[in-house]
Design a protein around this motif. Structure first.
Motif, PDB file in Angstrom:
ATOM      1  N   SER A  80      45.163 -32.495  75.464  1.00 47.43           N
ATOM      2  CA  SER A  80      46.323 -33.014  76.195  1.00 47.43           C
ATOM      3  C   SER A  80      47.193 -33.929  75.344  1.00 47.43           C
ATOM      4  N   GLY A  81      48.452 -34.017  75.736  1.00 48.44           N
ATOM      5  CA  GLY A  81      49.340 -35.010  75.129  1.00 48.44           C
ATOM      6  C   GLY A  81      49.085 -36.391  75.691  1.00 48.44           C
ATOM      7  N   VAL A  93      35.549 -34.625  84.850  1.00 48.47           N
ATOM      8  CA  VAL A  93      34.417 -33.694  84.747  1.00 48.47           C
ATOM      9  C   VAL A  93      33.619 -34.056  83.499  1.00 48.47           C
ATOM     10  N   GLU A  94      32.310 -34.238  83.671  1.00 47.64           N
ATOM     11  CA  GLU A  94      31.452 -34.553  82.525  1.00 47.64           C
ATOM     12  C   GLU A  94      31.131 -33.280  81.759  1.00 47.64           C
ATOM     13  N   GLY A  95      30.786 -33.462  80.511  1.00 47.12           N
ATOM     14  CA  GLY A  95      30.330 -32.318  79.724  1.00 47.12           C
ATOM     15  C   GLY A  95      31.456 -31.520  79.092  1.00 47.12           C
ATOM     16  N   LEU A  96      32.693 -32.012  79.225  1.00 47.92           N
ATOM     17  CA  LEU A  96      33.806 -31.350  78.540  1.00 47.92           C
ATOM     18  C   LEU A  96      34.100 -32.090  77.242  1.00 47.92           C
ATOM     19  N   ILE A  97      34.762 -31.402  76.331  1.00 49.43           N
ATOM     20  CA  ILE A  97      35.335 -32.061  75.161  1.00 49.43           C
ATOM     21  C   ILE A  97      36.721 -32.535  75.593  1.00 49.43           C
ATOM     22  N   TYR A  98      37.081 -33.757  75.223  1.00 51.27           N
ATOM     23  CA  TYR A  98      38.420 -34.249  75.557  1.00 51.27           C
ATOM     24  C   TYR A  98      39.173 -34.586  74.271  1.00 51.27           C
ATOM     25  N   ALA A  99      40.391 -34.075  74.176  1.00 57.09           N
ATOM     26  CA  ALA A  99      41.283 -34.430  73.064  1.00 57.09           C
ATOM     27  C   ALA A  99      42.559 -34.984  73.669  1.00 57.09           C
ATOM     28  N   GLY A 100      42.869 -36.246  73.374  1.00 57.79           N
ATOM     29  CA  GLY A 100      44.073 -36.877  73.911  1.00 57.79           C
ATOM     30  C   GLY A 100      45.097 -37.112  72.832  1.00 57.79           C
TER      31      GLY A 100
END
Ligand SMILES: O=P(O)(O)OC[C@H]1O[C@H](O[C@H]2O[C@H](CO)[C@@H](O)[C@H](O)[C@H]2O)[C@H](O)[C@@H](O)[C@@H]1O
Length: 272
Positions: A80-81, A93-100
Motif C-alpha cells: 500500500s501507499g 488480518v494476522e499472518g499477512l505481509i504488510y508493505a506500507g
C-alpha cells in the motif's frame, strides 16, 4: 460475473491488458494450483472503495474474510501507499505481509525492512511547509506518513487544484532529497530513491523464499504500475478499473466486487 467491458481512456502499452473473465480466472486458478502462488494486493481502490477522505476508508468484513481464508493457503502481501501501521490496522488480518509507504516500509516473516530513514527530516520539513501553504485552501488534506507526504485534492474545488499543485511543486523545489509522484486525486513527495512497489515486490519474493512462485499482483492506481511491470515476465499483474493511463498489467478487472470474485475463486481452487 460481469464482463470487463469498461472503456479505456488511454492507449495500451506493448502489453495489452484483456478483461479477466470467468474463464480467465479459472485458468489463473489452475496455474496457481499447479505452482507455488504468491498474492500481492494493493489496498485503496482494490480491496476498499475510494472514498472522499483517507480516514474514511474501511475494509468490508467480506473482504477481510477472503484475506483470512487466502492467508491460510498462500503467502498474501498487502502493498500500500499508506503508512504501514495505518494499512495494517485497517486490514486487521494476522499472518499477512504488510508493505506500507509504497514499499519503503515492510513487515514480513523475514523481518522489518525500511528504506528512506535518512530522508525523514526532509519529509518532516516538507509536511510542515505543505500544511502551512495549504491551510487557506478548503478541502486540501496533508497526510504525513513515515516515508512520504501525500496531499489530497479530492475535496478541493476544481478551480483551486492548480494552487495545490503549485504549492507541492514549490515545496519540492526546496527539498532535493524528495521527488513528486501522483495517484488518484493525490500528489505525493517521497524519498528520491530507486524504490517503488515493483522493487518492493521483487524484494519480498527474494526475502520470503518466493523465488519459485507465480506471483500475482492486483492494484488500481498509477503506483501499482511499477509492480505490474516488475512481474510482467514472471507473474501476472491485474489492473482494477481504469486509471486513465497506459498499463503494464496483463489483465483487467472492472471493480472491487470483481476482485472479491477473483479471491473467492482462488480460495476455492487452492483450498481443494
Ligand atoms: O497503494 P494504495 O493502498 O492504493 O494507497 C494509495 C493511496 O491511498 C489513499 O488515498 C486514496 O484513497 C483515499 C480513500 O479512498 C482517497 O480519498 C484518495 O483520493 C486516494 O488517493 C491514501 O490516503 C494514500 O496515502 C495512498 O498513497
Amino acid at each position: 460475473m460481469q464482463q470487463s467491458t469498461f472503456p479505456r481512456s488511454a492507449p495500451q502499452t506493448a502489453v495489452s491488458a484483456g478483461p479477466l473473465d470467468d474463464a480467465g480466472i479459472a485458468a489463473l486458478a489452475d496455474r496457481l494450483a499447479g505452482s507455488d502462488p504468491a498474492l500481492f494486493l494493493d489496498f485503496d481502490g482494490t480491496l476498499t472503495e475510494i472514498v472522499q477522505r483517507p480516514d474514511l476508508a474501511e475494509l468490508g468484513e467480506a473482504m477481510r474474510g477472503r484475506l483470512r481464508r487466502l492467508a491460510r493457503l498462500v503467502p498474501v502481501a498487502i502493498v500500500s501507499g499508506r503508512d504501514l501501521d495505518d494499512v495494517r490496522t485497517r486490514v486487521g488480518v494476522e499472518g499477512l505481509i504488510y508493505a506500507g509507504s509504497h514499499g519503503f516500509d515492510i513487515d514480513a516473516p523475514s523481518g522489518r525492512h525500511r528504506r528512506g530513514e535518512d530522508y525523514r527530516p526532509a519529509l518532516e520539513r516538507a509536511g510542515s511547509a505543505l500544511e502551512q501553504a495549504l491551510a487557506g485552501i478548503p478541502g486540501a488534506l496533508v497526510e504525513r506518513k513515515r516515508y512520504a507526504v501525500a496531499v489530497h485534492t479530492r475535496l478541493v474545488e476544481e478551480a483551486r487544484k492548480p494552487e495545490v499543485a503549485d504549492a507541492v511543486r514549490s515545496v519540492a523545489a526546496t527539498e532535493p532529497q524528495l521527488r513528486r509522484t501522483g495517484g488518484k486525486e493525490l500528489v505525493e513527495l517521497r524519498p528520491d530513491l530507486p524504490w517503488d512497489k515493483g522493487r518492493a515486490v521483487l524484494h519480498l519474493i527474494g526475502t520470503e523464499g518466493l523465488g519459485a512462485s507465480f506471483p500475482v499482483y492486483v492494484g488500481d492506481d498509477l503506483t501499482d504500475e511499477d509492480a505490474f511491470a516488475a512481474l510482467r515476465d514472471r507473474g501476472m499483474g491485474i489492473l482494477v478499473g481504469d486509471h486513465g493511463h497506459p498499463t503494464a498489467a496483463a489483465a483487467m478487472l472492472p471493480d472491487i466486487p470483481a476482485v472479491g470474485h477473483l479471491l473467492d475463486a482462488l480460495s476455492a481452487r487452492l483450498g481443494g
